[in-house]
Scaffold this active site. Structure first.
Site, PDB file in Angstrom:
ATOM      1  N   HIS A 385       5.227  -0.481  -5.542  1.00  0.00           N
ATOM      2  CA  HIS A 385       6.247  -0.298  -4.506  1.00  0.00           C
ATOM      3  C   HIS A 385       5.603  -0.139  -3.128  1.00  0.00           C
ATOM      4  O   HIS A 385       5.949  -0.849  -2.179  1.00  0.00           O
ATOM      5  CB  HIS A 385       7.074   0.941  -4.853  1.00  0.00           C
ATOM      6  CG  HIS A 385       8.177   1.245  -3.890  1.00  0.00           C
ATOM      7  ND1 HIS A 385       9.477   0.896  -4.121  1.00  0.00           N
ATOM      8  CD2 HIS A 385       8.183   1.887  -2.682  1.00  0.00           C
ATOM      9  CE1 HIS A 385      10.235   1.290  -3.112  1.00  0.00           C
ATOM     10  NE2 HIS A 385       9.471   1.904  -2.225  1.00  0.00           N
ATOM     11  N   GLU A 386       4.653   0.775  -3.036  1.00  0.00           N
ATOM     12  CA  GLU A 386       4.071   1.090  -1.724  1.00  0.00           C
ATOM     13  C   GLU A 386       3.192  -0.035  -1.181  1.00  0.00           C
ATOM     14  O   GLU A 386       3.138  -0.248   0.037  1.00  0.00           O
ATOM     15  CB  GLU A 386       3.284   2.406  -1.792  1.00  0.00           C
ATOM     16  CG  GLU A 386       4.117   3.625  -2.173  1.00  0.00           C
ATOM     17  CD  GLU A 386       5.290   3.880  -1.241  1.00  0.00           C
ATOM     18  OE1 GLU A 386       5.249   3.428  -0.078  1.00  0.00           O
ATOM     19  OE2 GLU A 386       6.266   4.524  -1.686  1.00  0.00           O
ATOM     20  N   HIS A 389       5.274  -2.388   0.795  1.00  0.00           N
ATOM     21  CA  HIS A 389       5.436  -1.953   2.189  1.00  0.00           C
ATOM     22  C   HIS A 389       4.199  -2.322   3.008  1.00  0.00           C
ATOM     23  O   HIS A 389       4.296  -2.845   4.120  1.00  0.00           O
ATOM     24  CB  HIS A 389       5.601  -0.439   2.248  1.00  0.00           C
ATOM     25  CG  HIS A 389       6.935   0.077   1.826  1.00  0.00           C
ATOM     26  ND1 HIS A 389       8.119  -0.446   2.278  1.00  0.00           N
ATOM     27  CD2 HIS A 389       7.275   1.115   1.005  1.00  0.00           C
ATOM     28  CE1 HIS A 389       9.132   0.235   1.757  1.00  0.00           C
ATOM     29  NE2 HIS A 389       8.645   1.181   0.972  1.00  0.00           N
ATOM     30  N   HIS A 392       3.778  -5.926   3.785  1.00  0.00           N
ATOM     31  CA  HIS A 392       4.779  -6.271   4.793  1.00  0.00           C
ATOM     32  C   HIS A 392       4.224  -5.935   6.187  1.00  0.00           C
ATOM     33  O   HIS A 392       4.268  -6.763   7.107  1.00  0.00           O
ATOM     34  CB  HIS A 392       6.045  -5.471   4.504  1.00  0.00           C
ATOM     35  CG  HIS A 392       7.271  -5.959   5.215  1.00  0.00           C
ATOM     36  ND1 HIS A 392       8.495  -5.341   5.068  1.00  0.00           N
ATOM     37  CD2 HIS A 392       7.485  -6.981   6.072  1.00  0.00           C
ATOM     38  CE1 HIS A 392       9.401  -5.964   5.800  1.00  0.00           C
ATOM     39  NE2 HIS A 392       8.814  -6.962   6.424  1.00  0.00           N
TER      40      HIS A 392
END
Length: 603
Positions: A385-386, A389, A392
């Site tokens: 998940h992280e 980020h 991105h």
């Protein structure tokens, strides 16, 4: 007799398990020097007041100076907040965080003249200047400023609103100080409960350890329920005041409008969630049957259905890299370096480390990830998940100048959830091909745990938050008993008759979230993010090459497009309930597969 396990101090954890914070500032002394320099440079910013409309050159010079300061501030504040995150008992780091917040407020006050001054200019002339090539990097920012023109007040009022940012942020600092430094959560199974290990303890195979951890953690928050209710009510009132000061009809419109997000996105989400709660009721029942329990309690919702598999950090990195291969070699290579040699990730478990996980843009030096590694499939999921980020941030920073706005929270939760979904899809395919039923169950459990957080807890918090704001805006109050009752009522909608609730301990859930509730109207974006992510993933089945280019374009766009527009270009319409409905169908598929596997086990 059990012995309490002592966690290492921050100074004693292995360096490779910590992030490369020295890339921001080599030493604390360098950070202190920057504090002095920033204070002086911020003070000089006001010299541009009254000159912005004199010529395009003067406006451009101011914009460049202000953006350079904002980039320095991002790096400066990252260092302070990151230091406080890894050790909540470090008084020096706490002081750094407070000092950084104060300097940030000084900047807000010093730069407050710019918005009303810019908006007082002739709009036609300003747009002529924006058409010039040398304004290209500032075009998005100024176009968005013009959008909020009806809500920008006079220079005097703007200065006051800028000055109140620091005192209005006080309860956001008090809550983590209370939760991370002053609360004693007791022990579970002889181990001290901390913010870093509570998730692991509440998913322990031993039901008594789970119960003890869940109850003691809730009880510690209940012991401070009145103070926490006062803090949260203060936060809500502050945001309502700011919305009214800027002449918005309500606080949710004030929060969503700058990013051009219709309020209907939130209300549609909540309506869709309520329409799909029977899927959750079905899941609780299959979980109860799988665990062989007469009744499922809240401390059972994270219990493993099969013996937990130990997952090392290195193994998780390999899983994620393999799963993200459809995004191409360059993406995977940069991601793997960030997870290993570039030390983007702080995953050590140490005493005083705060709860949760996050990705920090790091002032464009490098993206950083905060988490605690527990050697579980859940840890793998958090890392996936992280790093979504962080990639991105990494790709958007390569594509755009720092003056182009950073992506919004709405954008952000798409990228993080997409990484989880794509990596999970690969792992499930691998497990089924190998006939590894235990791994398949564990990955489905990871998926359902993720859905539980983003499609159960977060919609519940979003509904809670919306109701709290409505009560304050109507002149009501928020007491601890009221907040506990509201939360328990909302949770019971999703539990149905599948979970036996402890309403008082369940109802204190709202007090266990710092970021998600104190950043107003944030929680709903997890649910919209996971929805968009799953619809994007579906596109890879039909056209892998085209889907890859479309998705990478979305990541690289950063904040250059409003989130609804960026997703629309990627083929996802968030104004429709379709992405949310599609994701609930995915959830239902996981539940159905668990039912099949349970039937097979029973023969």
């Amino acid at each position: 007799m059990t012995t309490t396990k002592l966690l290492p101090s921050r100074a004693d954890v292995p360096r490779e398990q910590t992030w490369d914070i020295e890339a921001l500032y080599a030493t604390p002394a360098a950070w202190e020097a920057e504090a002095e320099a920033l204070t002086a440079d911020i003070a000089g910013l006001g010299s541009s007041a009254g000159t912005l409309g004199e010529s395009p050159e003067k406006l451009l010079a101011y914009l460049k100076a202000a953006d350079a300061l904002e980039l320095r501030l991002a790096r400066f504040m990252s260092y302070a907040s990151m230091s406080a995150s890894v050790d909540g008992r470090d008084a020096t780091a706490a002081a750094w965080r407070d000092r950084a917040s104060g300097i940030g407020a000084q900047y807000g006050s010093a730069a407050a003249f710019a918005r009303p001054e810019l908006l007082a200019l002739d709009e036609g002339q300003l747009r002529e200047w924006l058409a010039r090539e040398d304004f290209a990097d500032f075009r998005v920012k100024l176009e968005r400023l013009l959008r909020v023109k009806p809500h920008v007040r006079s220079a005097e009022v703007e200065e006051l609103l800028g000055a109140v940012q620091a005192p209005f942020a006080s309860e956001r600092g008090i809550h983590p100080a209370l939760a991370n430094m002053d609360m004693d959560f007791g022990t579970a199974g002889g181990q001290k409960i901390t913010q870093g290990n509570v998730d692991r303890l509440t998913s322990d195979p031993d039901r008594e350890i789970r119960r003890e951890a869940w109850e003691n953690y809730a009880d510690a928050h209940l012991a401070a329920k009145h103070a926490q209710a006062a803090m949260y009510a203060t936060n809500v009132r502050q945001n309502v005041f700011l919305a009214r000061a800027r002449r918005y009809p309500d606080a949710i419109t004030a929060s969503l409008s700058p990013d051009n997000i219709p309020v209907g996105v939130v209300t549609t989400l909540l309506e869709t969630y309520r329409a799909n709660t029977p899927i959750w009721h079905r899941y609780w029942k299959v979980r109860r049957d799988w665990l062989g329990l007469q009744e499922l309690r809240e401390y059972d919702v994270k219990a493993s259905l099969v013996p937990p598999r130990t997952v090392s950090y290195a193994e998780a990195v390999d899983w994620i890299a393999e799963g993200m291969a459809p995004l191409g070699e360059e993406y995977v290579s940069e991601m793997r370096k960030g997870l290993t040699t570039e030390r983007w990730v702080d995953y050590a478990e140490n005493d005083g480390k705060r709860q949760g996980a996050y990705s920090n843009g790091g002032g464009r030096v490098k993206p950083y990830i905060f988490m605690t590694w527990n050697n579980t499939v859940g840890s793998y999921s958090t890392l996936a998940h992280e790093i979504g980020h962080s990639m991105h941030s990494f790709l958007a920073a390569k594509e755009h100048a720092a003056s182009v706005p950073r992506y919004t929270l709405f954008h952000a939760e798409v990228a993080s959830n997409f990484n989880q979904a794509m990596s999970r899809q690969n792992l499930l395919a691998r497990a089924r091909a190998a006939g590894d039923t235990d791994l398949e169950v564990q990955i489905i459990e990871e998926a359902l745990s993720n859905f539980h957080r983003y499609f159960f807890i977060m919609p519940t918090l979003a509904a809670f938050e919306l109701e709290c704001y409505r009560r304050i805006e109507a002149g009501g109050t928020l007491s601890a008993p009221d907040l506990i009752k509201l939360t328990a009522d909302l949770l019971s909608e999703g539990y149905g008759d599948g979970v036996t609730m402890d309403r008082e301990r369940s109802g204190i859930l709202w007090a266990q979230f710092s970021t998600h509730l104190y950043a107003n109207f944030y929680a709903y974006q997890y649910a919209t993010g996971i929805s968009a992510a799953h619809q994007l993933l579906e596109q890879f089945s039909a056209d892998p090459g085209g889907a890859r280019e479309t998705y990478l374009k979305f990541l690289k766009s950063g904040g250059s497009l409003d989130p609804i527009d960026a997703l629309k270009e990627a083929g996802v319409d968030m104004l429709s309930p379709a992405p949310v409905q599609a994701t609930f169908r995915t959830l239902e598929g996981y539940v159905a597969r668990l039912e099949e596997l349970l039937a097979q086990r029973r023969g």
